[in-house]
Scaffold this active site. Structure first.
Site, PDB file in Angstrom:
ATOM      1  N   TYR A   1      18.648  46.145 -22.886  1.00  0.00           N
ATOM      2  CA  TYR A   1      19.187  45.707 -21.590  1.00  0.00           C
ATOM      3  C   TYR A   1      20.279  44.648 -21.780  1.00  0.00           C
ATOM      4  O   TYR A   1      21.345  44.724 -21.169  1.00  0.00           O
ATOM      5  CB  TYR A   1      18.024  45.159 -20.766  1.00  0.00           C
TER       6      TYR A   1
ATOM      7  N   LYS B   1      24.160  44.953 -20.717  1.00  0.00           N
ATOM      8  CA  LYS B   1      24.735  44.029 -19.732  1.00  0.00           C
ATOM      9  C   LYS B   1      25.871  43.197 -20.341  1.00  0.00           C
ATOM     10  O   LYS B   1      26.835  42.875 -19.649  1.00  0.00           O
ATOM     11  CB  LYS B   1      23.643  43.129 -19.146  1.00  0.00           C
TER      12      LYS B   1
HETATM   13  P1  NAP Z   1      15.440  48.190  -8.683  1.00  0.00           P
HETATM   14  O1  NAP Z   1      14.819  47.500  -7.527  1.00  0.00           O
HETATM   15  O2  NAP Z   1      14.573  48.742  -9.761  1.00  0.00           O
HETATM   16  O3  NAP Z   1      16.374  49.367  -8.103  1.00  0.00           O
HETATM   17  C1  NAP Z   1      17.101  50.165  -8.988  1.00  0.00           C
HETATM   18  C2  NAP Z   1      18.000  51.101  -8.229  1.00  0.00           C
HETATM   19  O4  NAP Z   1      18.741  51.874  -9.198  1.00  0.00           O
HETATM   20  C3  NAP Z   1      17.252  52.074  -7.353  1.00  0.00           C
HETATM   21  O5  NAP Z   1      17.980  52.278  -6.161  1.00  0.00           O
HETATM   22  C4  NAP Z   1      17.237  53.351  -8.197  1.00  0.00           C
HETATM   23  O6  NAP Z   1      17.208  54.555  -7.453  1.00  0.00           O
HETATM   24  C5  NAP Z   1      18.590  53.240  -8.883  1.00  0.00           C
HETATM   25  N1  NAP Z   1      18.656  54.080 -10.077  1.00  0.00           N
HETATM   26  C6  NAP Z   1      17.790  54.124 -11.134  1.00  0.00           C
HETATM   27  N2  NAP Z   1      18.186  55.052 -12.019  1.00  0.00           N
HETATM   28  C7  NAP Z   1      19.313  55.614 -11.507  1.00  0.00           C
HETATM   29  C8  NAP Z   1      20.197  56.615 -11.952  1.00  0.00           C
HETATM   30  N3  NAP Z   1      20.000  57.240 -13.131  1.00  0.00           N
HETATM   31  N4  NAP Z   1      21.253  56.950 -11.168  1.00  0.00           N
HETATM   32  C9  NAP Z   1      21.450  56.342  -9.967  1.00  0.00           C
HETATM   33  N5  NAP Z   1      20.663  55.363  -9.510  1.00  0.00           N
HETATM   34  C10 NAP Z   1      19.609  55.001 -10.267  1.00  0.00           C
HETATM   35  O7  NAP Z   1      16.480  47.235  -9.428  1.00  0.00           O
HETATM   36  P2  NAP Z   1      17.198  45.898  -8.931  1.00  0.00           P
HETATM   37  O8  NAP Z   1      16.383  44.752  -9.340  1.00  0.00           O
HETATM   38  O9  NAP Z   1      17.635  46.035  -7.530  1.00  0.00           O
HETATM   39  O10 NAP Z   1      18.481  45.908  -9.891  1.00  0.00           O
HETATM   40  C11 NAP Z   1      19.765  46.332  -9.461  1.00  0.00           C
HETATM   41  C12 NAP Z   1      20.794  45.931 -10.503  1.00  0.00           C
HETATM   42  O11 NAP Z   1      20.767  44.513 -10.671  1.00  0.00           O
HETATM   43  C13 NAP Z   1      20.528  46.523 -11.880  1.00  0.00           C
HETATM   44  O12 NAP Z   1      21.754  46.837 -12.515  1.00  0.00           O
HETATM   45  C14 NAP Z   1      19.842  45.399 -12.606  1.00  0.00           C
HETATM   46  O13 NAP Z   1      19.984  45.508 -14.004  1.00  0.00           O
HETATM   47  C15 NAP Z   1      20.582  44.217 -12.039  1.00  0.00           C
HETATM   48  N6  NAP Z   1      19.864  42.947 -12.169  1.00  0.00           N
HETATM   49  C16 NAP Z   1      18.655  42.786 -11.567  1.00  0.00           C
HETATM   50  C17 NAP Z   1      18.017  41.554 -11.711  1.00  0.00           C
HETATM   51  C18 NAP Z   1      16.685  41.271 -11.067  1.00  0.00           C
HETATM   52  O14 NAP Z   1      16.138  40.210 -11.331  1.00  0.00           O
HETATM   53  N7  NAP Z   1      16.145  42.134 -10.234  1.00  0.00           N
HETATM   54  C19 NAP Z   1      18.599  40.543 -12.472  1.00  0.00           C
HETATM   55  C20 NAP Z   1      19.824  40.755 -13.069  1.00  0.00           C
HETATM   56  C21 NAP Z   1      20.453  41.970 -12.899  1.00  0.00           C
HETATM   57  P3  NAP Z   1      15.798  55.296  -7.138  1.00  0.00           P
HETATM   58  O15 NAP Z   1      15.172  54.464  -6.048  1.00  0.00           O
HETATM   59  O16 NAP Z   1      16.195  56.642  -6.671  1.00  0.00           O
HETATM   60  O17 NAP Z   1      15.006  55.259  -8.397  1.00  0.00           O
END
Ligand code: NAP
Length: 255
Positions: free
Chosen positions: A163, A167
């Site tokens: 990851y 990133k």
């Molecule tokens: P999340 O709640 O797990 O949601 C992930 C989203 O990505 C869902 O809408 C999922 O769709 C979609 N997804 C997964 N695989 C996919 C694919 N192959 N093609 C298209 N869409 C796909 O994650 P989140 O926490 O909101 O994270 C969103 C972004 O922020 C990510 O890039 C993550 O790395 C980044 N981020 C998150 C955090 C954190 O603390 N949460 C921190 C830093 C960065 P489905 O619902 O259809 O599976």
């Protein structure tokens, strides 16, 4: 949600694709851009119900949105997604590369498939969508591309070699593409969240430990990341900003 009155909609008439918009941060970004009047493409991988519910929420409030399924780690599916958007809307103004997954485990236990799955979506997916969007944006000499990276790509995080590498790659990619596209009126920036309360972080058990590293002493909310994305999409507010990484992390990373 409430769509702003027409004269206050900073993104009226614009089309925004948000990858991974069915849940979490992507969902909040879709809602935020919709309040500003943008037509939202709600991309998702498998959560069709959640994606359709979001479209319903936006359209009921008077906004415009369309759910489109595509695994954005797959080149053919990305091409099909962008073709569908062009057929339907005939323009793409904003791309938010948000879709992401984790496959956390320590290096010595990490299987090649754990490595590959994360790189394929979190890095290659960003490349595929950015390439597809920029072809369209180049022709009209304007566009905003916003990549969601992570503090893990800046400071590392045990258990997240895959990851963090993806990133960090997104940050290098953002800066390079910002330089390549600047002369064509397209800006490319990254947002680096810290720990945000979503499904992705709900599996973590060491919350006490994590809070020690967050000066503001709490997890962030998806809406707090969405606010930064809205700013970066806005014109003229963010027109002179490109190639930058903006942390929304409660103070975890201080340069
Ligand atoms: P999340 O709640 O797990 O949601 C992930 C989203 O990505 C869902 O809408 C999922 O769709 C979609 N997804 C997964 N695989 C996919 C694919 N192959 N093609 C298209 N869409 C796909 O994650 P989140 O926490 O909101 O994270 C969103 C972004 O922020 C990510 O890039 C993550 O790395 C980044 N981020 C998150 C955090 C954190 O603390 N949460 C921190 C830093 C960065 P489905 O619902 O259809 O599976």
């Amino acid at each position: 949600m409430e769509i702003l009155p027409e004269n206050l909609r900073s993104l009226r008439g614009q089309v925004a694709i948000v990858t991974g918009a069915s849940r979490g941060i992507g969902r909040a970004i879709a809602l935020e851009l919709a309040t500003q009047g943008a037509y939202i493409i709600v991309n998702y991988a498998s959560s069709s119900r959640a994606a359709e519910a979001l479209v319903e929420e936006i359209t009921t409030a008077g906004g415009q949105a369309l759910a489109l399924q595509a695994d954005v780690s797959q080149a053919e599916q990305v091409d099909a997604l962008f073709n569908s958007v062009m057929e339907k809307c005939d323009r793409i103004d904003i791309l938010v590369n948000n879709a992401g997954i984790t496959r956390d485990t320590l290096l010595l236990r990490m299987k090649p498939e754990d490595w590959q799955a994360v790189i394929d979506l979190n890095l290659t997916g960003v490349f595929l969508c950015t390439r597809a969007a920029s072809k369209i944006m180049l022709k009209k000499r304007s566009g905003r591309i916003i990549n969601i990276t992570s503090v893990a790509g800046q400071m590392g995080n045990p258990g997240q070699a895959n990851y963090s590498a993806a990133k960090a790659g997104v940050i290098g990619f953002t800066k390079t593409v910002a330089k390549e596209l600047a002369s064509r009126g397209i800006t490319v920036n990254a947002v680096a969240p810290g720990f945000i309360a979503t499904d992705m972080t709900s599996k973590l058990s060491n919350t006490e430990e994590i809070l020690k590293f967050i000066p503001l002493n709490r997890y962030g909310q998806p809406e707090e990341v969405a606010g930064m994305v809205r700013f970066l999409a806005a014109d003229p507010a963010a027109a002179y900003i490109t190639g930058q990484v903006f942390n929304v992390d409660g103070g975890m990373v201080m340069a």
